[in-house]
Design a protein around this motif. Structure first.
Motif, PDB file in Angstrom:
ATOM      1  N   CYS A  25      60.620   0.554 -68.876  1.00  0.00           N
ATOM      2  CA  CYS A  25      61.923  -0.033 -69.228  1.00  0.00           C
ATOM      3  C   CYS A  25      61.736  -1.553 -69.348  1.00  0.00           C
ATOM      4  CB  CYS A  25      62.950   0.293 -68.141  1.00  0.00           C
ATOM      5  SG  CYS A  25      64.484  -0.619 -68.335  1.00  0.00           S
TER       6      CYS A  25
ATOM      7  N   CYS B  43      64.357  -3.477 -66.520  1.00  0.00           N
ATOM      8  CA  CYS B  43      64.111  -3.515 -65.066  1.00  0.00           C
ATOM      9  C   CYS B  43      62.631  -3.284 -64.720  1.00  0.00           C
ATOM     10  CB  CYS B  43      64.979  -2.486 -64.356  1.00  0.00           C
ATOM     11  SG  CYS B  43      64.467  -0.799 -64.676  1.00  0.00           S
TER      12      CYS B  43
ATOM     13  N   CYS C 127      66.020   4.768 -69.492  1.00  0.00           N
ATOM     14  CA  CYS C 127      65.840   4.415 -68.093  1.00  0.00           C
ATOM     15  C   CYS C 127      67.025   4.965 -67.288  1.00  0.00           C
ATOM     16  CB  CYS C 127      65.768   2.891 -67.967  1.00  0.00           C
ATOM     17  SG  CYS C 127      65.744   2.353 -66.252  1.00  0.00           S
TER      18      CYS C 127
ATOM     19  N   ARG D  59      68.111   4.086 -64.546  1.00  0.00           N
ATOM     20  CA  ARG D  59      68.833   3.055 -63.809  1.00  0.00           C
ATOM     21  C   ARG D  59      69.730   2.231 -64.733  1.00  0.00           C
ATOM     22  NH1 ARG D  59      65.817  -1.622 -60.456  1.00  0.00           N
ATOM     23  NH2 ARG D  59      65.587  -0.125 -58.781  1.00  0.00           N
ATOM     24  N   CYS D  60      69.174   1.747 -65.885  1.00  0.00           N
ATOM     25  CA  CYS D  60      69.997   0.870 -66.727  1.00  0.00           C
ATOM     26  C   CYS D  60      70.221   1.415 -68.138  1.00  0.00           C
ATOM     27  CB  CYS D  60      69.421  -0.538 -66.753  1.00  0.00           C
ATOM     28  SG  CYS D  60      67.656  -0.612 -66.904  1.00  0.00           S
TER      29      CYS D  60
HETATM   30 ZN   LIG Z   1      65.642   0.074 -66.442  1.00  0.00          ZN
END
Ligand SMILES: [Zn+2]
Length: 346
Positions: A6, A9, A20, A22-23
């Motif tokens: 990613c 991050c 990703c 997470r984001c």
């Molecule tokens: Zn990420």
């Protein structure tokens, strides 16, 4: 080994996930060119998944800093470069482990045999395995994921869609169209704007006692998409689909399937078997994870190596009749000992 990073991050995955978690950023593929051994563990206790001991677990690191574990039958010293060299002999079989990332595995097994020369004008015949009107997870047929990975590999290597023919036929009473529909292959073909051909409706030309489909004789390259099965010679049997059904049945009844293998000689030099051994049927027809990707110019060699790796309870008759020996097959990538496990026990 390919990794997926990613850009926002910097989290990295070994599996080809699209975004990703997470984001939700799109991930970029990071393919290492070199690998070095940064740690070595020697394992001396056998398990069902790893019956042959001792073996070594290497911790490898590429130039991007990505780290992964790799099982090896050979001991390495820390700091040594790790690489798998291609084997160019005609009878060679490439063995690699696959877990979710088929595009990477296809690229790897073909490069382990020296690669394929695919120019835009090359005529390619793709022979997917279509055996039963069942969904892909029963592992009777070529799966949409596997087909897509091979097709994308061909396009990335310079092949043109208009020069690729997807051909199959049914040697049973079930129409090949029904099998292609249920397996998910029709949907993938329509995505690439390809109309698959029912080879049984094509022209066959006599080559000695064999009647071979014109598409196979005209092609510069024939890719046999095998769906491997433990205790069977499924790569070899899929290749019989280049013959006229009546001709195949007659030759089988008069002699044996092992005799029919000689028809491969008529088109030798342009065959490449790329085999799906990730999740495969056992002798009891139940599918389980085997995590293998195989390739070879000789489909019989691919079947033999697969059955040796998975320790099939019974070798297919066709391979026994051919008297093929594992020690006569040059292996590229992973050794049989490294990949071997007792698949029929699960
Ligand atoms: Zn990420």
């Amino acid at each position: 080994m390919a990794f997926y990073r990613c850009g926002k991050c910097n989290l990295t995955w070994q599996y080809p996930i699209k975004k990703c978690p997470r984001c939700f950023e799109a991930l970029t593929e990071q393919k290492g060119k070199q690998a070095r051994v940064i740690a070595v563990s020697r394992v001396g206790i056998p398990t069902l998944f790893h019956p042959g001991v001792p073996y070594f677990i290497l911790l490898l690191q590429d130039e991007n800093g990505n780290v992964w574990a790799h099982k090896s039958s050979k001991e390495y010293v820390i700091g040594a470069e790790f690489k798998a060299d291609p084997v160019l002999e005609a009878g060679a079989v490439a063995v690699w482990k696959v877990k979710y990332d088929w595009p990477e595995a296809i690229d790897k097994i073909i490069s382990l045999l020296g690669g394929l020369k695919i120019g835009g004008s090359k005529k390619i015949l793709l022979l997917p395995t279509l055996n039963a009107a069942s969904h892909y997870y029963f592992r009777d047929n070529t799966s949409p994921q596997f087909f897509t990975a091979v097709f994308e590999y061909l396009l990335e290597s310079g092949a043109k869609t208009e020069n690729i023919t997807v051909g199959a036929q049914s040697f049973s009473d079930v129409p090949v169209g029904a099998i292609a529909q249920k397996s998910g292959l029709l949907e993938i073909c329509s995505k690439y704007k390809i109309t698959p051909k029912d080879l049984s409706a094509s022209t066959f030309e006599k080559e000695g006692k064999y009647e071979i489909v014109k598409e196979a004789l005209d092609a510069d390259l024939i890719i046999n998409l095998a769906m491997l099965k433990i205790g069977q010679a499924s790569a070899t049997q899929n290749f019989f689909k280049i013959l006229k059904k009546e001709n195949f049945l007659e030759l089988k009844n008069l002699g044996s399937e092992a005799d029919i293998v000689k028809c491969f000689k008529e088109i030798e030099g342009k065959i490449m078997t790329v085999a799906d051994g990730e999740t495969t049927q056992r002798s009891n027809k139940l599918a389980g994870f085997t995590g293998l990707a195989l390739a070879g110019r000789d489909p019989c060699g691919v079947d033999l190596v697969f059955n040796e790796i998975t320790k099939a309870n019974r070798m297919p008759d066709i391979l026994k009749s051919l008297e093929l020996k594992l020690e006569d097959i040059p292996i590229a990538g992973r050794t049989v000992a490294e990949a071997q496990y007792l698949a029929e026990y699960f």
